[in-house]
Design a protein around this motif. Structure first.
Motif, PDB file in Angstrom:
ATOM      1  N   ALA A 194     -88.954  -6.703  60.794  1.00 40.14           N
ATOM      2  CA  ALA A 194     -89.287  -7.768  59.850  1.00 40.14           C
ATOM      3  C   ALA A 194     -90.026  -7.209  58.642  1.00 40.14           C
ATOM      4  O   ALA A 194     -90.996  -6.455  58.783  1.00 40.14           O
ATOM      5  CB  ALA A 194     -90.148  -8.824  60.538  1.00 40.14           C
ATOM      6  N   GLY A 195     -89.552  -7.552  57.444  1.00 39.75           N
ATOM      7  CA  GLY A 195     -90.229  -7.168  56.223  1.00 39.75           C
ATOM      8  C   GLY A 195     -89.879  -5.795  55.683  1.00 39.75           C
ATOM      9  O   GLY A 195     -90.314  -5.421  54.595  1.00 39.75           O
ATOM     10  N   ILE A 196     -89.093  -5.000  56.436  1.00 38.78           N
ATOM     11  CA  ILE A 196     -88.763  -3.645  55.996  1.00 38.78           C
ATOM     12  C   ILE A 196     -87.322  -3.596  55.502  1.00 38.78           C
ATOM     13  O   ILE A 196     -86.384  -3.867  56.252  1.00 38.78           O
ATOM     14  CB  ILE A 196     -88.965  -2.624  57.137  1.00 38.78           C
ATOM     15  CG1 ILE A 196     -90.432  -2.581  57.535  1.00 38.78           C
ATOM     16  CG2 ILE A 196     -88.496  -1.236  56.710  1.00 38.78           C
ATOM     17  CD1 ILE A 196     -90.751  -1.578  58.620  1.00 38.78           C
ATOM     18  N   THR A 197     -87.161  -3.261  54.251  1.00 41.69           N
ATOM     19  CA  THR A 197     -85.832  -3.119  53.660  1.00 41.69           C
ATOM     20  C   THR A 197     -85.304  -1.716  53.921  1.00 41.69           C
ATOM     21  O   THR A 197     -86.025  -0.845  54.433  1.00 41.69           O
ATOM     22  CB  THR A 197     -85.895  -3.345  52.144  1.00 41.69           C
ATOM     23  OG1 THR A 197     -86.740  -2.328  51.566  1.00 41.69           O
ATOM     24  CG2 THR A 197     -86.462  -4.712  51.815  1.00 41.69           C
ATOM     25  N   GLY A 198     -84.047  -1.489  53.549  1.00 40.65           N
ATOM     26  CA  GLY A 198     -83.473  -0.168  53.719  1.00 40.65           C
ATOM     27  C   GLY A 198     -84.249   0.888  52.949  1.00 40.65           C
ATOM     28  O   GLY A 198     -84.490   1.999  53.444  1.00 40.65           O
ATOM     29  N   THR A 199     -84.666   0.539  51.733  1.00 38.33           N
ATOM     30  CA  THR A 199     -85.441   1.484  50.919  1.00 38.33           C
ATOM     31  C   THR A 199     -86.786   1.794  51.561  1.00 38.33           C
ATOM     32  O   THR A 199     -87.210   2.964  51.629  1.00 38.33           O
ATOM     33  CB  THR A 199     -85.665   0.903  49.507  1.00 38.33           C
ATOM     34  OG1 THR A 199     -84.395   0.697  48.881  1.00 38.33           O
ATOM     35  CG2 THR A 199     -86.503   1.843  48.666  1.00 38.33           C
ATOM     36  N   LEU A 200     -87.471   0.764  52.046  1.00 34.19           N
ATOM     37  CA  LEU A 200     -88.763   0.985  52.695  1.00 34.19           C
ATOM     38  C   LEU A 200     -88.616   1.828  53.960  1.00 34.19           C
ATOM     39  O   LEU A 200     -89.474   2.670  54.254  1.00 34.19           O
ATOM     40  CB  LEU A 200     -89.419  -0.359  53.032  1.00 34.19           C
ATOM     41  CG  LEU A 200     -90.038  -1.135  51.864  1.00 34.19           C
ATOM     42  CD1 LEU A 200     -90.646  -2.448  52.366  1.00 34.19           C
ATOM     43  CD2 LEU A 200     -91.096  -0.301  51.162  1.00 34.19           C
ATOM     44  N   ASP A 239     -76.575 -10.189  62.136  1.00 31.74           N
ATOM     45  CA  ASP A 239     -77.746  -9.511  61.572  1.00 31.74           C
ATOM     46  C   ASP A 239     -79.033 -10.168  62.064  1.00 31.74           C
ATOM     47  O   ASP A 239     -80.028  -9.481  62.350  1.00 31.74           O
ATOM     48  CB  ASP A 239     -77.695  -9.542  60.041  1.00 31.74           C
ATOM     49  CG  ASP A 239     -76.711  -8.529  59.476  1.00 31.74           C
ATOM     50  OD1 ASP A 239     -76.293  -7.626  60.231  1.00 31.74           O
ATOM     51  OD2 ASP A 239     -76.348  -8.648  58.283  1.00 31.74           O
ATOM     52  N   GLY A 240     -79.015 -11.493  62.151  1.00 33.86           N
ATOM     53  CA  GLY A 240     -80.181 -12.206  62.663  1.00 33.86           C
ATOM     54  C   GLY A 240     -80.463 -11.859  64.116  1.00 33.86           C
ATOM     55  O   GLY A 240     -81.621 -11.689  64.514  1.00 33.86           O
ATOM     56  N   VAL A 241     -79.402 -11.731  64.905  1.00 36.25           N
ATOM     57  CA  VAL A 241     -79.565 -11.375  66.318  1.00 36.25           C
ATOM     58  C   VAL A 241     -80.175  -9.986  66.450  1.00 36.25           C
ATOM     59  O   VAL A 241     -81.095  -9.760  67.251  1.00 36.25           O
ATOM     60  CB  VAL A 241     -78.204 -11.423  67.046  1.00 36.25           C
ATOM     61  CG1 VAL A 241     -78.321 -10.836  68.453  1.00 36.25           C
ATOM     62  CG2 VAL A 241     -77.703 -12.854  67.124  1.00 36.25           C
ATOM     63  N   VAL A 242     -79.646  -9.032  65.675  1.00 40.34           N
ATOM     64  CA  VAL A 242     -80.163  -7.662  65.745  1.00 40.34           C
ATOM     65  C   VAL A 242     -81.636  -7.635  65.334  1.00 40.34           C
ATOM     66  O   VAL A 242     -82.472  -6.998  65.991  1.00 40.34           O
ATOM     67  CB  VAL A 242     -79.337  -6.720  64.841  1.00 40.34           C
ATOM     68  CG1 VAL A 242     -79.948  -5.321  64.842  1.00 40.34           C
ATOM     69  CG2 VAL A 242     -77.896  -6.657  65.317  1.00 40.34           C
ATOM     70  N   GLU A 243     -81.968  -8.339  64.254  1.00 36.72           N
ATOM     71  CA  GLU A 243     -83.355  -8.368  63.789  1.00 36.72           C
ATOM     72  C   GLU A 243     -84.279  -8.950  64.858  1.00 36.72           C
ATOM     73  O   GLU A 243     -85.349  -8.391  65.148  1.00 36.72           O
ATOM     74  CB  GLU A 243     -83.452  -9.190  62.507  1.00 36.72           C
ATOM     75  CG  GLU A 243     -84.854  -9.202  61.903  1.00 36.72           C
ATOM     76  CD  GLU A 243     -84.959 -10.052  60.649  1.00 36.72           C
ATOM     77  OE1 GLU A 243     -85.857  -9.793  59.835  1.00 36.72           O
ATOM     78  OE2 GLU A 243     -84.140 -10.988  60.494  1.00 36.72           O
ATOM     79  N   ASP A 244     -83.857 -10.050  65.472  1.00 39.14           N
ATOM     80  CA  ASP A 244     -84.694 -10.687  66.496  1.00 39.14           C
ATOM     81  C   ASP A 244     -84.854  -9.787  67.715  1.00 39.14           C
ATOM     82  O   ASP A 244     -85.937  -9.711  68.312  1.00 39.14           O
ATOM     83  CB  ASP A 244     -84.097 -12.034  66.912  1.00 39.14           C
ATOM     84  CG  ASP A 244     -84.189 -13.076  65.800  1.00 39.14           C
ATOM     85  OD1 ASP A 244     -85.016 -12.889  64.889  1.00 39.14           O
ATOM     86  OD2 ASP A 244     -83.421 -14.057  65.834  1.00 39.14           O
ATOM     87  N   ALA A 245     -83.778  -9.092  68.104  1.00 39.46           N
ATOM     88  CA  ALA A 245     -83.839  -8.210  69.274  1.00 39.46           C
ATOM     89  C   ALA A 245     -84.783  -7.037  69.025  1.00 39.46           C
ATOM     90  O   ALA A 245     -85.623  -6.702  69.871  1.00 39.46           O
ATOM     91  CB  ALA A 245     -82.442  -7.699  69.626  1.00 39.46           C
ATOM     92  N   VAL A 246     -84.648  -6.411  67.863  1.00 42.16           N
ATOM     93  CA  VAL A 246     -85.497  -5.264  67.539  1.00 42.16           C
ATOM     94  C   VAL A 246     -86.966  -5.662  67.523  1.00 42.16           C
ATOM     95  O   VAL A 246     -87.828  -4.969  68.084  1.00 42.16           O
ATOM     96  CB  VAL A 246     -85.090  -4.655  66.179  1.00 42.16           C
ATOM     97  CG1 VAL A 246     -86.143  -3.660  65.693  1.00 42.16           C
ATOM     98  CG2 VAL A 246     -83.735  -3.972  66.295  1.00 42.16           C
ATOM     99  N   ASN A 247     -87.266  -6.793  66.916  1.00 43.22           N
ATOM    100  CA  ASN A 247     -88.658  -7.220  66.814  1.00 43.22           C
ATOM    101  C   ASN A 247     -89.206  -7.727  68.141  1.00 43.22           C
ATOM    102  O   ASN A 247     -90.416  -7.672  68.368  1.00 43.22           O
ATOM    103  CB  ASN A 247     -88.796  -8.268  65.717  1.00 43.22           C
ATOM    104  CG  ASN A 247     -88.619  -7.669  64.332  1.00 43.22           C
ATOM    105  OD1 ASN A 247     -89.502  -6.999  63.815  1.00 43.22           O
ATOM    106  ND2 ASN A 247     -87.459  -7.879  63.721  1.00 43.22           N
ATOM    107  N   ALA A 248     -88.341  -8.207  69.014  1.00 39.19           N
ATOM    108  CA  ALA A 248     -88.795  -8.637  70.338  1.00 39.19           C
ATOM    109  C   ALA A 248     -89.260  -7.448  71.165  1.00 39.19           C
ATOM    110  O   ALA A 248     -90.217  -7.547  71.939  1.00 39.19           O
ATOM    111  CB  ALA A 248     -87.672  -9.373  71.065  1.00 39.19           C
TER     112      ALA A 248
END
Length: 761
Positions: free
Chosen positions: A503-509, A477-486
């Motif tokens: 970063a900062g966006i939950t599923g609901t948001l 999950d950390g890898v996916v988050e870092d890749a998307v934000n990069a």
């Protein structure tokens, strides 16, 4: 361990300054995300990147848990009235959970043991006599202690021995020393379970095997453990010479085993039945943890490479999900990924409707202006790739633009097809066709499509089912988050799965953002995000810099410059006399700026330097240029391979021992780390990455075992030594069997009619 001690420990382990750790911990405590800190708080952390921050966050969690456990242990011992100053100091100084539990063991509540019963019978007095006077005849001395439950001298001595062994097991220092020695000097041995030789052939390399614990690489540890789990291998953990450990025990308790045969036997018994057993369990756990850590690193690196693979871009694409009996499922998507049409064709056995398939596919490609043909790499992929090539050639011959066939990994496509997400996205589409859509879209933009799939299903792991699944999920999950934000995300086109990785966006948001977009139209600027339900200032701060708005009023909204730093850009505008539109891409002007001239108390030189770099190349994509491998004509199955062949292929997976390469025969070949370079390398990732196109030489082909040996050194000669070949353990079987039908397509008749309808003839 105080907060200061924790920070000091992390700083030492990661090789960074304590001030950096303190700043990062403070930012994490405030609810900031790793991508945000790495990108927009460089001044505070001294430039720690996302990888360092992930490591810091993990160690912080471990050490905080250790500190909490220490307090629990101290309270428990104090409640018993047994907490001394020395013990308190030992507990406070613990750096691992294992050491802490060793110290706590004597004070833990436990079920009544044989040693406890012997103590109650007064046998501790006998034991002390035998230790203090080793020349005493044990049997004679034991006769005086015969009592209920210990009816003869032998049982009395057994009770005394139980007390002594209990002392061994509860001595934290001894247990730690024995365990550490076994781990640093012992070996792992394996042998095949009788009668499982044929069934367990994939573990053949381990039928007679031995290697020191300290040199065992992660893939071998996991292969050995899996072989044991499957009932193929018998594992034996060798500690070394028993006499060494017996000497350690005797010295620790000052036991004269030379004079007393009874004490010598008790020490031997204590080593083999207690300390060896507990140490073996600990060593197995440590080996597995070590292997899991390395496997997670491999998985994370491979996943990052796959997610950040070169996108083909916004080009009309047809996805082909190959199959024999059930046909080739096809889906056409436009440049934005919108599905335009779907069909199923049956070119292969048993239907063999090749001509119809060519006609129908040519019509689809011509009608929708298809640029790319994404062919899944599963069963029947080479036959389908040949079909795609023939369709492309016919379109070119008819005067149209030839679409380019590209083989695409279909790992996880079937998982996506049957998911709730796919069902909500395509409620009226057959499950089998959803996979073709996914294949097409992942060629256009791998990142945007792969975020819809559980990372574990993408197929780039090493023994992924054998590692801790919670740790695996957290790491990936950390890898996916870092890749998307990069890469950044287009706010006005991104899907919910992609947005919730920002970063900062939950599923609901993420759902709220899409609903707001659907109800009110495209976001005109980043500030409009604050109108989204439940998206407050903190979430906005974290996510705004990673969201892009193309074509908006402010060009900065399409860049990675965070809105909080727009004032810095305004100062640059004032200093240069140029507006943002004239500054973007203006290397001549931007290269002459001194970041120090625009830094202030809020935005330091690192941030200003990033802003200038972003203005120079706004919205730059960190992913490489798009490239594809060309498979050799006529090489479609493993039996077509001949040692000495030089082939082009795509790296599908990088492991600790080498890299797997798809050369188009449904079974990946292995380039062992020893065959990757003319110089010594310890990590295959120094040379290759997942998704990379490489040229390889076939070194060996083992058809029965479905193994292919490859080399990146094109001058290597087949049959020459190429280093140790480790087992591939769980791998095997390949991607399916191939079959051909030999059919060819007619270039006239119905084909001509289809092309004419499409406007190409």
């Amino acid at each position: 361990m105080s907060s200061n001690s924790i920070a000091r420990t992390i700083a030492r382990e990661l090789g960074i300054r304590q001030e950096q750790v303190d700043a990062a911990v403070g930012l994490l405590n405030e609810g900031n995300t790793v991508p945000f800190i790495a990108r927009y708080r460089k001044e505070a952390t001294g430039g720690l990147d996302d990888t360092q921050l992930r490591q810091l966050e993990e160690r912080l969690g471990y050490l905080r848990e250790l500190e909490e456990r220490k307090q629990t242990v101290l309270t428990a011992i104090e409640d018993q009235g047994k907490l001394t100053d020395d013990l308190r100091a030992l507990i406070a100084g613990c750096e691992t959970k294992a050491r802490l539990e060793d110290l706590y063991l004597p004070f833990k509540k436990r079920r009544k043991t044989r040693a406890d019963t012997a103590r109650e019978a007064g046998l501790e007095e006998l034991l002390n006599t035998l230790i203090d006077a080793p020349g005493t005849d044990a049997a004679t001395a034991a006769a005086a202690f015969i009592t209920e439950g210990f009816e003869d001298a032998r049982k009395v001595l057994d009770g005394a021995r139980a007390i002594l062994i209990d002392r061994f097991a509860l001595d934290a220092d001894l247990v730690g020393e024995v365990r550490e020695r076994m781990y640093t000097t012992g070996t792992m041995g394996s042998s095949v379970v009788e009668g499982r030789e044929t069934e367990g052939a994939k573990f053949k390399d381990y039928f007679e095997f031995s290697e020191p614990f300290t040199t065992l690489p992660s893939h071998r540890i996991l292969a050995l453990l899996r072989g044991e789990k499957e009932g193929v291998l018998h594992l034996e953990l060798g500690a070394g010479e028993d006499t060494v450990y017996e000497g350690m025990i005797a010295d620790r308790f000052d036991l004269d085993t030379r004079t007393s045969g009874w004490l010598g036997e008790a020490v031997r018994w204590g080593w083999r039945t207690k300390l060896y057993v507990s140490s073996s369990l600990d060593v197995r756990m440590r080996l597995k943890e070590r292997a899991e850590t390395a496997a997670l690193e491999v998985f994370a690196t491979n996943l990052r490479d796959v997610l950040l693979a070169a996108p083909a871009g916004q080009r009309a694409t047809i996805g082909l999900d190959p199959g024999f009996r059930n046909g080739v499922k096809c889906a056409v998507v436009d440049a934005t990924g919108k599905v335009l049409d779907t069909i199923i064709v049956y070119p292969h056995q048993p239907q063999n409707r090749w001509n119809d398939a060519v006609r129908d596919l040519a019509g689809q490609c011509a009608t929708h202006g298809v640029d790319l043909m994404a062919v899944g790499n599963g069963t029947a992929s080479r036959e389908t790739e040949r079909l795609a090539g023939e369709v492309a050639d016919l379109i070119k011959q008819a005067g149209g633009k030839r679409p380019t066939p590209v083989v695409v990994s279909e790992s996880g496509a079937s998982v996506y097809s049957a998911s709730e997400l796919a069902a909500s996205e395509f409620p009226d589409m057959d499950v089998s066709l959803r996979g073709a859509v996914s294949i097409a879209r992942r060629l256009q933009d791998p990142l945007s499509e792969l975020v819809k799939i559980d990372p574990k299903a993408i197929g780039v792991g090493q023994y992924q089912h054998d590692v801790n699944q919670f740790a695996l999920a957290r790491t990936l999950d950390g890898v996916v988050e870092d890749a998307v934000n990069a890469v950044g995300v287009d706010l006005n086109t991104a899907s919910v799965p992609l947005l919730e990785r920002v970063a900062g966006i939950t599923g609901t948001l993420a759902k709220n953002i899409v609903e707001h977009r659907d109800d009110h139209g495209a976001f005109p600027n980043r500030r409009a995000l604050l109108k989204v339900s439940r998206l407050g200032p903190k979430a906005y701060e974290q996510c705004a810099g990673f969201l892009r708005i193309t074509g908006g009023k402010d060009p900065l909204d399409a860049s990675a410059v965070h809105p909080e730093a727009y004032p810095v850009v305004r100062r640059i505008e004032a200093a240069t006399g140029l507006g943002v539109g004239d500054l973007l891409g203006n290397t001549r002007v931007l290269s002459g700026l001194d970041p120090a001239d625009f830094a202030d108390e809020t935005f330091g030189i690192p941030t200003v330097s990033d802003i200038i770099a972003e203005l120079d190349k706004p919205g730059r994509d960190p992913r490489p240029e798009f490239a594809t491998a060309t498979f050799k004509e006529g090489v479609e199955k493993i039996s077509d391979l001949v040692p000495g062949m030089v082939l082009e292929g795509t790296v599908t997976n990088v492991a600790a021992f080498g890299a797997f390469v798809d050369v188009g025969v449904h079974q990946d070949g292995l380039v062992h780390v020893s065959a990757m370079s003319d110089k010594f390398i310890s990590d295959p990732r120094e040379v290759v990455r997942s998704g990379q196109v490489v040229r390889v030489r076939v070194m060996e082909v083992d058809v029965p075992r479905q193994r292919i040996g490859l080399s990146l050194r094109l001058t290597d000669e087949p049959g020459a030594p190429a280093g140790r070949k480790p087992t591939r353990g769980h791998r095997g079987g390949g991607k399916g069997n191939r079959g051909g039908n030999g059919a060819t397509a007619s270039k006239g008749g119905a084909m001509a009619e289809a092309l004419k309808r499409a406007g190409l003839k």
